[in-house]
Design a protein around this motif. Structure first.
Motif, PDB file in Angstrom:
ATOM      1  N   LYS A 253      13.223   1.478   8.596  1.00 50.74           N
ATOM      2  CA  LYS A 253      14.551   3.529   8.597  1.00 50.74           C
ATOM      3  C   LYS A 253      13.188   4.122   8.242  1.00 50.74           C
ATOM      4  N   ASP A 254      12.136   3.150   6.743  1.00 55.17           N
ATOM      5  CA  ASP A 254      11.167   4.505   6.641  1.00 55.17           C
ATOM      6  C   ASP A 254      10.710   5.282   7.811  1.00 55.17           C
ATOM      7  N   ARG A 255      10.021   4.512   8.797  1.00 56.92           N
ATOM      8  CA  ARG A 255       9.231   4.647   9.627  1.00 56.92           C
ATOM      9  C   ARG A 255       7.594   5.415   9.472  1.00 56.92           C
ATOM     10  N   ASP A 256       7.740   4.971   8.327  1.00 54.85           N
ATOM     11  CA  ASP A 256       5.940   4.513   7.273  1.00 54.85           C
ATOM     12  C   ASP A 256       5.309   3.395   8.582  1.00 54.85           C
ATOM     13  N   VAL A 257       4.145   3.311   8.336  1.00 57.20           N
ATOM     14  CA  VAL A 257       3.145   3.078   9.032  1.00 57.20           C
ATOM     15  C   VAL A 257       1.505   2.360   8.045  1.00 57.20           C
ATOM     16  N   VAL A 258       1.155   0.880   8.460  1.00 57.58           N
ATOM     17  CA  VAL A 258       0.067   0.465   7.525  1.00 57.58           C
ATOM     18  C   VAL A 258       0.438  -0.519   8.101  1.00 57.58           C
ATOM     19  N   ASN A 259      -1.046  -0.307   9.669  1.00 58.07           N
ATOM     20  CA  ASN A 259      -1.474  -1.587  10.386  1.00 58.07           C
ATOM     21  C   ASN A 259      -3.281  -1.531   9.991  1.00 58.07           C
ATOM     22  N   MET A 260      -3.602  -2.891  10.694  1.00 59.69           N
ATOM     23  CA  MET A 260      -4.841  -3.394  10.968  1.00 59.69           C
ATOM     24  C   MET A 260      -5.760  -2.070  12.155  1.00 59.69           C
ATOM     25  N   VAL A 261      -6.817  -2.406  11.605  1.00 60.88           N
ATOM     26  CA  VAL A 261      -7.608  -1.436  12.537  1.00 60.88           C
ATOM     27  C   VAL A 261      -8.737  -1.828  12.626  1.00 60.88           C
ATOM     28  N   ALA A 262      -9.863  -2.656  11.865  1.00 56.19           N
ATOM     29  CA  ALA A 262     -11.095  -3.643  12.379  1.00 56.19           C
ATOM     30  C   ALA A 262     -11.397  -4.499  11.347  1.00 56.19           C
ATOM     31  N   PRO A 263     -12.236  -4.708  11.015  1.00 52.76           N
ATOM     32  CA  PRO A 263     -12.539  -5.545   9.997  1.00 52.76           C
ATOM     33  C   PRO A 263     -13.659  -4.230   9.248  1.00 52.76           C
ATOM     34  N   GLY A 264     -13.477  -5.085   7.888  1.00 53.92           N
ATOM     35  CA  GLY A 264     -14.598  -4.329   7.374  1.00 53.92           C
ATOM     36  C   GLY A 264     -16.365  -4.220   6.856  1.00 53.92           C
ATOM     37  N   ALA A 265     -16.606  -3.523   6.740  1.00 52.49           N
ATOM     38  CA  ALA A 265     -18.510  -3.531   6.798  1.00 52.49           C
ATOM     39  C   ALA A 265     -18.782  -4.460   5.603  1.00 52.49           C
ATOM     40  N   LYS A 266     -17.486  -4.666   4.733  1.00 52.06           N
ATOM     41  CA  LYS A 266     -18.153  -6.052   3.744  1.00 52.06           C
ATOM     42  C   LYS A 266     -17.372  -6.898   4.104  1.00 52.06           C
ATOM     43  N   PRO A 267     -17.101  -8.329   3.724  1.00 49.52           N
ATOM     44  CA  PRO A 267     -16.552  -9.425   3.527  1.00 49.52           C
ATOM     45  C   PRO A 267     -15.755  -9.312   2.694  1.00 49.52           C
ATOM     46  N   ALA A 281      -1.751  10.362   9.153  1.00 44.08           N
ATOM     47  CA  ALA A 281      -1.814   9.311   9.112  1.00 44.08           C
ATOM     48  C   ALA A 281      -2.825   8.968   8.592  1.00 44.08           C
ATOM     49  N   GLY A 282      -4.257   8.046   7.923  1.00 44.69           N
ATOM     50  CA  GLY A 282      -4.925   8.236   8.211  1.00 44.69           C
ATOM     51  C   GLY A 282      -6.280   6.733   7.855  1.00 44.69           C
ATOM     52  N   LEU A 283      -7.261   7.300   8.305  1.00 46.24           N
ATOM     53  CA  LEU A 283      -7.811   5.667   8.288  1.00 46.24           C
ATOM     54  C   LEU A 283      -8.487   5.255   6.696  1.00 46.24           C
ATOM     55  N   TYR A 284      -7.838   4.276   6.042  1.00 45.82           N
ATOM     56  CA  TYR A 284      -8.637   3.682   4.836  1.00 45.82           C
ATOM     57  C   TYR A 284      -9.819   2.120   5.094  1.00 45.82           C
ATOM     58  N   GLU A 285     -11.049   2.301   4.071  1.00 43.64           N
ATOM     59  CA  GLU A 285     -10.996   0.827   3.472  1.00 43.64           C
ATOM     60  C   GLU A 285      -9.772   0.539   2.661  1.00 43.64           C
ATOM     61  N   TYR A 286     -10.000  -1.146   2.836  1.00 47.44           N
ATOM     62  CA  TYR A 286      -9.209  -2.019   2.320  1.00 47.44           C
ATOM     63  C   TYR A 286     -10.032  -3.218   2.221  1.00 47.44           C
ATOM     64  N   ASP A 287      -9.644  -3.255   0.444  1.00 49.00           N
ATOM     65  CA  ASP A 287     -10.383  -4.799   0.149  1.00 49.00           C
ATOM     66  C   ASP A 287      -9.210  -5.850  -0.100  1.00 49.00           C
ATOM     67  N   THR A 288      -9.777  -6.783   0.609  1.00 48.26           N
ATOM     68  CA  THR A 288      -8.212  -7.777   0.688  1.00 48.26           C
ATOM     69  C   THR A 288      -8.249  -8.954  -0.529  1.00 48.26           C
ATOM     70  N   VAL A 289      -9.385  -9.025  -1.473  1.00 51.25           N
ATOM     71  CA  VAL A 289      -9.592  -9.615  -1.973  1.00 51.25           C
ATOM     72  C   VAL A 289      -8.793  -9.188  -3.528  1.00 51.25           C
ATOM     73  N   SER A 290      -8.692  -7.696  -3.699  1.00 48.64           N
ATOM     74  CA  SER A 290      -8.684  -6.837  -5.127  1.00 48.64           C
ATOM     75  C   SER A 290      -6.857  -6.054  -5.178  1.00 48.64           C
ATOM     76  N   ARG A 291      -6.514  -5.630  -2.956  1.00 52.31           N
ATOM     77  CA  ARG A 291      -5.721  -5.644  -2.985  1.00 52.31           C
ATOM     78  C   ARG A 291      -5.494  -3.961  -3.746  1.00 52.31           C
ATOM     79  N   LYS A 292      -6.754  -3.547  -2.844  1.00 48.38           N
ATOM     80  CA  LYS A 292      -6.805  -1.771  -3.212  1.00 48.38           C
ATOM     81  C   LYS A 292      -6.999  -1.142  -1.746  1.00 48.38           C
ATOM     82  N   ILE A 293      -6.631  -0.072  -1.691  1.00 50.70           N
ATOM     83  CA  ILE A 293      -7.116   0.866  -1.180  1.00 50.70           C
ATOM     84  C   ILE A 293      -8.135   1.001  -1.311  1.00 50.70           C
ATOM     85  N   GLY A 294      -9.117   2.334  -0.596  1.00 48.43           N
ATOM     86  CA  GLY A 294     -10.479   2.528  -1.552  1.00 48.43           C
ATOM     87  C   GLY A 294     -11.093   3.356  -0.507  1.00 48.43           C
TER      88      GLY A 294
END
Length: 687
Positions: A253-267, A281-294
């Motif tokens: 209902k909010d029409r937010d978009v958060v989706n995967m684009v590609a694996p990152g440069a670092k594991p 919308a923008g493209l962001y690096e995301y750390d899946t371990v710390s769960r932080k958008i970088g």
């Protein structure tokens, strides 16, 4: 690199000189402008869909001769030699690309009558694999032989898997997702040589899409669900132990978009696209371990970021990072290249073709903030594919609303025209096109595409005009050549065409998108009327000779224009339009995502309620195989209008779905209906 660009510049200079000579010859004794016939505009592209093999040794394209389509395959080292021709008999080739260096993936289509409790007339698509000579064909994951019932067999026959990753480093295997109409919808490693499949992931009923890396491992997926806040789409990542963990939850209902684009440069990192809390919308690096958008990898002040450019199937960056970033620009899909050499090549090709570079003004829809960017004048010039090996090779596509699509090959130190998709169409008959903004009555800045007739053919304006809204409505237009033939038909017959990106259009930011909520036939329609008024104020349109023509939601707009009082239009044309809002959305009400995401936004004028009170003449046409907007949407409106004695004309196109046309004859029939109505119908005396 400098020597390579110097060589390219010499080639461009030579091509530019040749073009200049050609233009000078035309200026001395220009041939008459050839106005294309509807039959010419109805042709399929003579040659299109150029693609390079992963190793850069082969190239393919799709060739049309009449209604028949074939795949042509060349060796790039010997383009002068005759290509291998791969044809089809019962089905029509829709698209083709390289699956491996020695294998193609081909999508075929054909009409299909699904006979169950009733006959459903539609089209089906099938994915097939073949070698570069078209001798051996494979239907991957074919499962009709194990279905238990007749209906199950039919559903299995309709199933169509999807290639998720070509695994280019593996000569034998790919990763497929099976079709939901088959026995299961799971992820398989599929061996092209043995036709054997091994399951690598079981998908749940809630899983929507899965991303697979170049090692053949699923690493991210989107998943639907519902909780006490409503329906949502979750983004899950696979952790180091192989478990799926939810990282983002976006409510539809909010029409937010958060989706995967590609694996990152670092594991442990990924690239995500997000518009949460943002206009674009923008493209962001995301750390899946710390769960932080970088780090912000790419964003644009006026357009949505879409994806990354990478030579890997999974989109991951190479040793030097990404090659570039994609965004929905003012001309359509656009790129920002990291390597300035690529941008120089694009500009060099444009210069060689005599395409001017201008300063394009961009305007914030709500803020009014302005900026100027360099852009090609009414034409998009894009690198479709590149192979940067020992011999750098680029496929380049040039296209515009007034510039029928052309394909070029830049290989090593040579540049050549591969094909003009519509060689029989005289560009001069298509006028000129540009991207503009105009003010809506409440102050919103409405983007639009304007195409103006050639004054050498049509004389000075003002002209007859057609306001031509797109379908969707959660969609948008682009500057690309209109292969349907609609815009070329109208402008070559001396009509100025405005394609408004009215409120409710997607791809122009949240403000414009959300402004269309519950405004069907109201403020959404005002935007189109304000576009017509703008044409009049610019002295481009004769106020007594304006029509509206649209297809799908655009057809709804034409229905709405016909019943709104005090309108600006002499007549309207509705192709496959929605006339009854409640009926069309009742079909989707059981789906919680349609119900919560879009159905509440569809409120306003339902033209069917006033079909017996239409204010202007209208022509309605619809395809008999349309399963997107059912035929009854037109039939109900036409029947009610005719019963009231109103001026309505109605046509049903045989074997036509919700586009594109299956045959040239069908496309020509559609164009002839539009042309005839605007020339001799549209009330009295045509438009």
């Amino acid at each position: 690199m400098k020597s390579y660009l110097n060589t390219l510049n010499r080639l461009i200079a030579g091509a530019g000189a040749a073009l200049a000579f050609s233009h000078a010859a035309q200026a001395a004794d220009p041939p008459p402008i050839r106005v294309p016939s509807t039959e010419t505009l109805a042709q399929f592209p003579g040659m299109t869909g150029f693609r390079l093999s992963p190793d850069g040794k082969h190239m393919l394209a799709i060739q049309s001769k009449g209604d028949a389509r074939s795949i042509l395959v060349w060796k790039l080292a010997d383009l002068a030699a005759k290509p291998t021709v791969i044809g089809a008999t019962n089905m029509q080739i829709r698209s083709a690309s390289f699956l491996k260096n020695d294998m193609l993936q081909v999508v075929m289509t054909q009409p299909y009558d699904l006979r169950a409790e009733q006959v459903t007339k539609t089209f089906i698509n099938k994915l097939l694999f073949t070698d570069l000579e078209g001798k051996n064909w494979i239907e991957p994951m074919a499962s009709g032989d194990i279905a238990r019932t007749e209906m199950a067999k039919k559903q299995a026959a309709l199933a169509n898997p999807t290639v998720l990753n070509r695994l280019l480093s593996d000569p034998d295997n790919i990763v497929l997702e099976s079709d939901s109409r088959g026995e299961s919808r799971d992820i398989f490693r599929y061996n092209l040589r043995t036709a054997r499949a091994s399951r690598i992931m079981r998908m749940s009923e809630l899983d929507m899409s899965v991303a697979v890396n170049d090692a053949g491992q699923p690493w991210a997926k989107s998943r639907s669900g519902s909780d006490d806040k409503g329906a949502f789409i979750a983004l899950d990542f696979r952790d180091a132990g192989g478990e799926w963990k939810e990282h983002f939850r976006s409510y539809v209902k909010d029409r937010d978009v958060v989706n995967m684009v590609a694996p990152g440069a670092k594991p442990g990192t990924a690239v995500i696209v997000s518009n949460v809390g943002r206009e674009f919308a923008g493209l962001y690096e995301y750390d899946t371990v710390s769960r932080k958008i970088g780090e912000t990898l790419f964003e644009h002040k006026y357009f949505d970021a879409v994806g990354v450019i990478s030579d890997r199937d999974d989109g991951a960056p190479g040793p030097n990072g990404f090659e570039g970033f994609e965004f929905d620009g003012h001309q359509g899909l656009d790129e920002l290249w990291v390597d300035p050499k690529t941008e120089s090549i694009v500009r060099g090709v444009a210069q060689a073709l005599g395409i001017k570079e201008i300063k394009q003004e961009l305007v914030g829809v709500a803020s009014g903030e302005r900026a100027q960017i360099p852009a090609f004048d009414g034409v998009s010039v894009r690198v479709v594919e590149a192979r940067l090996g020992e011999t750098p090779t680029y496929l380049i596509r040039v296209s515009g609303l007034s510039y029928p699509t052309e394909h070029y090959l830049l290989r090593g130190q040579g540049i050549q025209l591969l094909a003009k998709e519509y060689p029989d169409i005289d560009k001069r008959a298509l006028g000129s096109s540009r991207f503009v903004y105009y003010k809506a009555r409440d102050g919103l800045n409405i983007p639009a595409y304007l195409t103006v007739p050639n004054p050498q053919l049509c004389g000075p304006g003002p002209y007859a005009a057609v306001v031509h809204p797109h379908g969707g409505p959660w969609a948008r237009d682009t500057m690309q050549y209109d292969g349907s033939g609609w815009v070329p038909l109208l402008v070559s017959q001396c009509k100025v065409v405005l394609r408004p990106q009215f409120r409710g259009s997607a791809g122009w930011g949240r403000t414009l998108w959300f402004a269309g909520d519950r405004e069907w036939g109201q403020k959404m329609q005002d935007d189109k009327d304000d576009g017509a008024k703008w044409l009049i104020s610019e002295k481009l349109a004769d106020p007594k000779r304006i029509a509206m023509f649209g297809f799908s939601y655009g057809g709804y707009s034409a229905f709405a224009a016909s019943v709104r009082p005090n309108g600006l239009y002499k007549c309207a044309i509705a192709g496959a339009g929605v006339s009854d809002i409640e009926r069309i959305w009742a079909r989707f009400f059981t789906n919680p995502f349609f119900r919560q995401r879009q159905e509440p936004t569809v409120r306003g004028l339902s033209p069917l309620t006033k079909a017996d009170q239409i204010e202007i003449p209208i022509m309605v046409y619809h395809g008999d195989r349309d399963q997107t907007v059912p035929l009854i949407q037109s039939e109900l409106f036409v029947d009610k209008a005719k019963a009231a004695g109103k001026p309505v004309e109605y046509h049903v196109l045989k074997d036509y779905a919700h586009g594109p046309a299956w045959t040239r004859q069908t496309n020509a029939e559609q164009l002839n209906l539009i042309s005839t109505y605007l020339s001799s119908g549209c009330g009295k005396g045509g438009l």
